[in-house]
Every structure is written in C-alpha cells, then in structure tokens.
Design a protein around this motif. Structure first.
Motif, mmCIF file in Angstrom:
data_model
loop_
_atom_site.group_PDB
_atom_site.id
_atom_site.type_symbol
_atom_site.label_atom_id
_atom_site.label_comp_id
_atom_site.label_asym_id
_atom_site.label_seq_id
_atom_site.Cartn_x
_atom_site.Cartn_y
_atom_site.Cartn_z
ATOM 1 N N TRP A 149 35.426 38.518 29.836
ATOM 2 C CA TRP A 149 35.400 37.514 29.807
ATOM 3 C C TRP A 149 36.915 36.746 30.660
ATOM 4 O O TRP A 149 37.221 36.426 31.926
ATOM 5 C CB TRP A 149 34.522 36.581 29.172
ATOM 6 C CG TRP A 149 33.231 36.756 29.325
ATOM 7 C CD1 TRP A 149 32.693 37.506 28.267
ATOM 8 C CD2 TRP A 149 32.494 36.523 30.428
ATOM 9 N NE1 TRP A 149 31.430 38.180 28.690
ATOM 10 C CE2 TRP A 149 31.080 37.348 29.902
ATOM 11 C CE3 TRP A 149 32.378 35.967 31.885
ATOM 12 C CZ2 TRP A 149 30.381 37.165 31.222
ATOM 13 C CZ3 TRP A 149 31.114 36.616 32.812
ATOM 14 C CH2 TRP A 149 30.195 36.703 32.040
ATOM 15 N N ILE A 150 38.093 36.944 30.095
ATOM 16 C CA ILE A 150 39.252 36.856 30.597
ATOM 17 C C ILE A 150 39.492 37.590 31.295
ATOM 18 O O ILE A 150 40.418 37.186 32.937
ATOM 19 C CB ILE A 150 40.293 36.468 29.403
ATOM 20 C CG1 ILE A 150 39.900 35.613 28.251
ATOM 21 C CG2 ILE A 150 41.873 36.260 29.393
ATOM 22 C CD1 ILE A 150 41.178 35.875 26.699
ATOM 23 N N GLY A 151 39.199 38.742 31.984
ATOM 24 C CA GLY A 151 40.026 39.321 32.602
ATOM 25 C C GLY A 151 38.849 38.655 33.851
ATOM 26 O O GLY A 151 38.948 39.160 35.001
ATOM 27 N N VAL A 152 37.357 38.875 33.574
ATOM 28 C CA VAL A 152 36.678 38.175 34.588
ATOM 29 C C VAL A 152 36.822 37.380 35.695
ATOM 30 O O VAL A 152 37.662 36.611 37.141
ATOM 31 C CB VAL A 152 35.060 37.363 34.512
ATOM 32 C CG1 VAL A 152 34.831 36.948 35.067
ATOM 33 C CG2 VAL A 152 34.195 39.314 33.880
ATOM 34 N N VAL A 153 37.723 35.910 34.284
ATOM 35 C CA VAL A 153 38.331 34.613 35.188
ATOM 36 C C VAL A 153 39.972 35.134 35.598
ATOM 37 O O VAL A 153 40.204 34.261 37.184
ATOM 38 C CB VAL A 153 38.428 33.382 33.901
ATOM 39 C CG1 VAL A 153 39.502 32.440 34.817
ATOM 40 C CG2 VAL A 153 37.020 32.838 33.177
ATOM 41 N N THR A 154 40.863 35.714 35.365
ATOM 42 C CA THR A 154 41.887 35.812 35.887
ATOM 43 C C THR A 154 41.379 36.502 37.354
ATOM 44 O O THR A 154 42.223 36.116 38.005
ATOM 45 C CB THR A 154 42.530 36.913 34.758
ATOM 46 O OG1 THR A 154 42.967 36.079 33.858
ATOM 47 C CG2 THR A 154 43.990 37.422 35.576
#
Lengths: 169, 162
Positions: A149-154
């Motif tokens: 999810w951090i990947g999605v936001v980034t």
C-alpha cells in the motif's frame, strides 16, 4: 480493437470529455480520491499492525477487522470510482505512464496478498486471533500489505509529477 | 491574503540555499509529499476510529476511553511529522504554498480541528465516561472533526490548482 483504440474511445465518452474540459471537476474528484486513499491505507494499516503483533494487542484480530474493514471497503469503493473517473479523462496518458502502471502492480500484489491471507491462515483466526503475536504467515501478510500500500501511494503521487505540464503536481 | 510583506518573505525563503537545493532536486518534493500523505492517512484513520466510537457506530465492544488511548498517540505523534514534511514543502515552494489561498484556508482548518480534538480528548483524562452522558454534543463534535479533516485534505489538494 487494440488497446490504444479502446483508450481513445474512453477519452471520447461524454463524461471523460466533461471531466477534461470542465473547469474544476478534476480537482474535486482528485481531492475525493486522495481522501479515500488515505482512509484505505490508514485503516488497512491498523489491521496490518495488529497482524504484525505491534498494536491493538489487547484486542482479538477478528474484532479489529470487524471494526476496521467496513471502513476500508467503503473508502476503497470511493477510491475506485473516483480513480476510474480521473483515468477516463486522460486514459491514453495514464495507461502509458510507468508510475501509473507500477501503482496497479502494487494494487494487484496487495489484492493477491489479501486473498492468500483470507483463504489461508485467516481460516483459523478463531484459534490464534487472541494471541498478541499471530502466526508467521499472518505476520508476513501484514508486513507485505503495509509495503504494497505504501507502494500504491508512492507511485500514485509520482504520476502527478510525470504527466505533461499543466496536469497539477 | 497576498500582502507585499508575505510575498517578500516568500522571495527570501526562495533565495536560500536550502530552498534552491530542494527546487533543483526532482525527487525531494514528490517523496516528501508521499510521506505527508501517508502521515495524513495515519492521522485520519485514527481520528475516524475515535469518531466512529463517539458516534456509537463502530468499536462498541470497547469503551471510548480505551479506543481513545489506542489511537490518540498516533494523532499527536504523527502531527509533528506532518508539520516537518509540510515545512520542507513550504521551503521548496514558498510562494506556491504560503501565498496560496487554499494553503491559508488549510492552516485555518488545522487550527480549528486541533481545538475540536483537544475539546474532545481533555475531559476523558479526568472522567473516562464524560462523553457517555453527552451523546449529542459528542456526536456533533465528531462530525465536525471529520468535516474539518476532510476540508484539510481537500484544501491541500486544491493548492496545486491555483
């Protein structure tokens, strides 16, 4: 019909045209999208941190998910609808943007991770849900979910910086 | 508000070596914005959990005091991270932020929501059951809190458009 033809057809729809050419539709929907995404990521991370055995330890995993996941899914539905609208307005540009594609790779990974958890170790959650430290498979699912999810936001944020000028950073 | 003094102040920040360094590196702003959004996610979700409990919509298997104890620290520990990341973004793009109407609105809403949050949390220190007998006021403040936080996110995104 090849993919680009489809993307152009999406851009040519009445709703996509209105979003693209209207004065303030785009920022409004984008703001809704950001608000929804923050609630998806923030709420799912409450579950992830419980699965890791880091927080909410006085509460069984099943209770945490029962409280949090309805928020997550509601916010996800809003994020998906607003995201689809934003995509339609410039379908070609987004579909050819590497950060946009990477965002969906992370989203897919988050989905697969969730399914593996759901049909795997979560089946016996009644047996281990009250323990402060869940079994290894659950902890891995929690860690991967946070990461994806951090990947999605980034990647999502980087999309705004890699489109043509004037799209709003 | 776009007074000459404010614009001069923005120019002064703009001229600093730090601001120039941020402006000349194309990774800093998106990276710091990403951290800022993730921090917002942590605060907003924590506030949502407390507010849903205040509204008696979710988490009813736990007392309000317990829910508040679980999520309150997230809010207060994440706020400094939000301010720090926000400060880096201001130094990198002073005129785009400080002199921007939506940024100013965002700061006003932030002050309001901090006041509402303190009003909600203070009484619990001395009386964990304080809000149990004041359902209407608790619900109103909870809705107001969500509205203000949503407004902060909306204003934040609109900064990019004027």
């Amino acid at each position: 019909m090849d993919l680009d033809t489809l993307l152009r057809a999406i851009e040519a729809t009445a709703i996509a045209t209105e979003l693209r050419e209207g004065e303030s539709w785009f920022p409004w929907i984008e703001a809704i999208h950001v608000l929804a995404i923050t609630l998806v990521v923030g709420s799912i991370s409450i579950v992830d941190l419980r699965l890791l055995g880091w927080t909410s330890l006085d509460r069984a995993v099943g209770r945490v998910t029962a409280t949090v996941l309805p928020c997550t899914w509601t916010a996800f539905a809003v994020a998906a609808i607003s995201g689809a609208l934003l995509f339609s307005s410039n379908a070609m540009t987004y579909a050819h943007n590497s950060w946009f594609l990477a965002k969906f790779v992370f989203l897919g990974l988050a989905g697969v991770n969730m399914l593996i958890f759901q049909f795997g170790v979560n089946g016996s959650v009644d047996n281990w849900g009250s323990a402060a430290t869940p079994p290894g498979a659950a902890r891995i699912a929690g860690a991967l979910s946070l990461l994806f999810w951090i990947g999605v936001v980034t990647c999502g944020r980087w999309v705004g910086f890699t489109l043509q000028p004037g799209m709003g950073g | 508000m776009r007074t000459k003094a404010l614009l001069d102040f923005c120019d002064a920040i703009d001229a600093t070596a730090l601001s120039q360094a941020i402006q000349n590196n194309k990774w800093v702003v998106p990276l710091v914005q990403t951290i800022h959004i993730l921090a917002i996610a942590a605060v907003l979700s924590s506030i949502l959990m407390i507010n849903l409990r205040l509204l008696k919509v979710a988490g009813l298997d736990q007392s309000l005091a317990r829910v508040s104890d679980r999520y309150r620290p997230v809010v207060w520990w994440t706020l400094p991270l939000l301010l720090a990341s926000g400060l880096i973004l201001i130094i990198g793009e002073p005129a785009r932020s400080l002199a921007n109407y939506f940024f100013q609105l965002k700061m006003f809403l932030l002050v309001c929501v901090i006041i509402v949050t303190v009003l909600l949390q203070r009484p619990l220190k001395h009386d964990p059951l304080y809000w149990d007998s004041r359902t209407a006021l608790a619900g109103t403040l909870a809705v107001l809190s969500m509205a203000l936080w949503s407004g902060i996110v909306f204003a934040g995104r609109w900064i990019a458009y004027i």
